[in-house]
Design a protein around this motif. Sequence first.
Motif, PDB file in Angstrom:
ATOM      1  N   LYS A 281       0.372   3.736  -3.085  1.00 56.17           N
ATOM      2  CA  LYS A 281      -0.540   4.864  -2.889  1.00 56.17           C
ATOM      3  C   LYS A 281       0.031   6.012  -2.064  1.00 56.17           C
ATOM      4  O   LYS A 281      -0.619   7.053  -1.972  1.00 56.17           O
TER       5      LYS A 281
ATOM      6  N   LEU B 209     -10.935  -4.379  -1.278  1.00 56.04           N
ATOM      7  CA  LEU B 209     -10.878  -4.353  -2.732  1.00 56.04           C
ATOM      8  C   LEU B 209      -9.800  -5.263  -3.312  1.00 56.04           C
ATOM      9  O   LEU B 209      -9.778  -5.487  -4.530  1.00 56.04           O
ATOM     10  N   VAL B 210      -8.904  -5.750  -2.481  1.00 52.18           N
ATOM     11  CA  VAL B 210      -7.804  -6.596  -2.988  1.00 52.18           C
ATOM     12  C   VAL B 210      -7.891  -8.002  -2.406  1.00 52.18           C
ATOM     13  O   VAL B 210      -6.865  -8.657  -2.219  1.00 52.18           O
TER      14      VAL B 210
ATOM     15  N   VAL C  76      -9.136  -0.204   1.091  1.00 48.86           N
ATOM     16  CA  VAL C  76      -8.200  -0.884   0.188  1.00 48.86           C
ATOM     17  C   VAL C  76      -8.237  -2.394   0.376  1.00 48.86           C
ATOM     18  O   VAL C  76      -8.336  -3.155  -0.606  1.00 48.86           O
TER      19      VAL C  76
ATOM     20  N   TYR D  43       0.830  -1.209   0.000  1.00 50.55           N
ATOM     21  CA  TYR D  43       0.000   0.000   0.000  1.00 50.55           C
ATOM     22  C   TYR D  43       0.862   1.254   0.000  1.00 50.55           C
ATOM     23  O   TYR D  43       0.576   2.220  -0.722  1.00 50.55           O
TER      24      TYR D  43
ATOM     25  N   MET E 293      -2.768  -3.194  -5.666  1.00 48.27           N
ATOM     26  CA  MET E 293      -3.249  -1.965  -5.049  1.00 48.27           C
ATOM     27  C   MET E 293      -3.130  -0.773  -5.978  1.00 48.27           C
ATOM     28  O   MET E 293      -3.814   0.236  -5.775  1.00 48.27           O
TER      29      MET E 293
ATOM     30  N   VAL F 233      -6.502   0.213  -7.477  1.00 51.65           N
ATOM     31  CA  VAL F 233      -7.518   0.910  -6.679  1.00 51.65           C
ATOM     32  C   VAL F 233      -7.539   2.384  -7.102  1.00 51.65           C
ATOM     33  O   VAL F 233      -6.499   3.049  -7.123  1.00 51.65           O
TER      34      VAL F 233
END
Length: 299
Positions: A119, A210-211, A207, A115, A181, A184
């Motif tokens: 991000k 969604l993964v 997050v 992550y 990731m 996303v």
Amino acid sequence: MTAETAGTNPKATPKAPPRPARRPTGRGRTPLLYVIASVALLVMSAPFLWMALSAFKTKQDLTANPPVWIPSRWTLDNFTSLLDQLDMPRYFLNSLIVAVLVTVSNLLFCSMLGYALAKLDFTGRSKVFAVVLAALMVPGNLMILPLYVLMNGLGLIDTYAGLVLPFAAGAFGVFLMRQFMQSVPDELLEAARLDGAGEWYIFWRIVIPLVKPALATLTIFTFLGSWNNFIWPLIATNDPDKYTLPVALATFANDPNRTVGGGNGMLMAGSLLVVLPVLAVFAVLQRHFTQGIATAGLK
């Protein structure tokens, strides 16, 4: 009207252009593909089927010439003899503890670092990712000696910590989570930040859900690798009470007394017991795993 005048008459019906050659459709190739896939599946699964069937064979069936696939008499003697000669519950528990701890730690640390690399904008992010890529290119066997020296210096030989810590996070897991990731949407995260959500809330509540396919894939690969790991537990354990299942079975295979009560049949029974937990994990996570494979091209 002659043929010559018909050819020059503007009102004459033009000839239809020739039809293009009809391309073969995939329907004709489907049965052949099924046959090829079935043969390949049979070849790949033959060793596993032989092992599973041999675990229930009598000594006569195991030594029959020519070999027999289906046991003439199904028996559980190989399992009972194995349990009498080996402390299988202890070894099974050791393998389960190590595999679960390694898997959980990889899911936590790899997803967190993935992550951050995908991000978060921080100084040196590209360099950290380059280190991760470089770590993927280093053969794992090269790290055995440095890891042993480190664990021995920390006094972690013959401990669960010594079996777990060297594999608590892996470069493959970080790379996998980072790639997933990245898919996303950044707009979703920015909207959460505008609503006052912190990074921990965004990570856990937005997050991570969604993964799930990536987490399932990482769970399967990590659990499989840790459960079947042989070299490191063999080096890092001297106490038989800390043996994992692969080490215990390998030690038992070199024992000259193993022929008493079943011989190779007990090895087949032990190998089947080693495989069953991995099949169970894959069966539970199969839906998410196949979803991750199916959507990998869209990332």
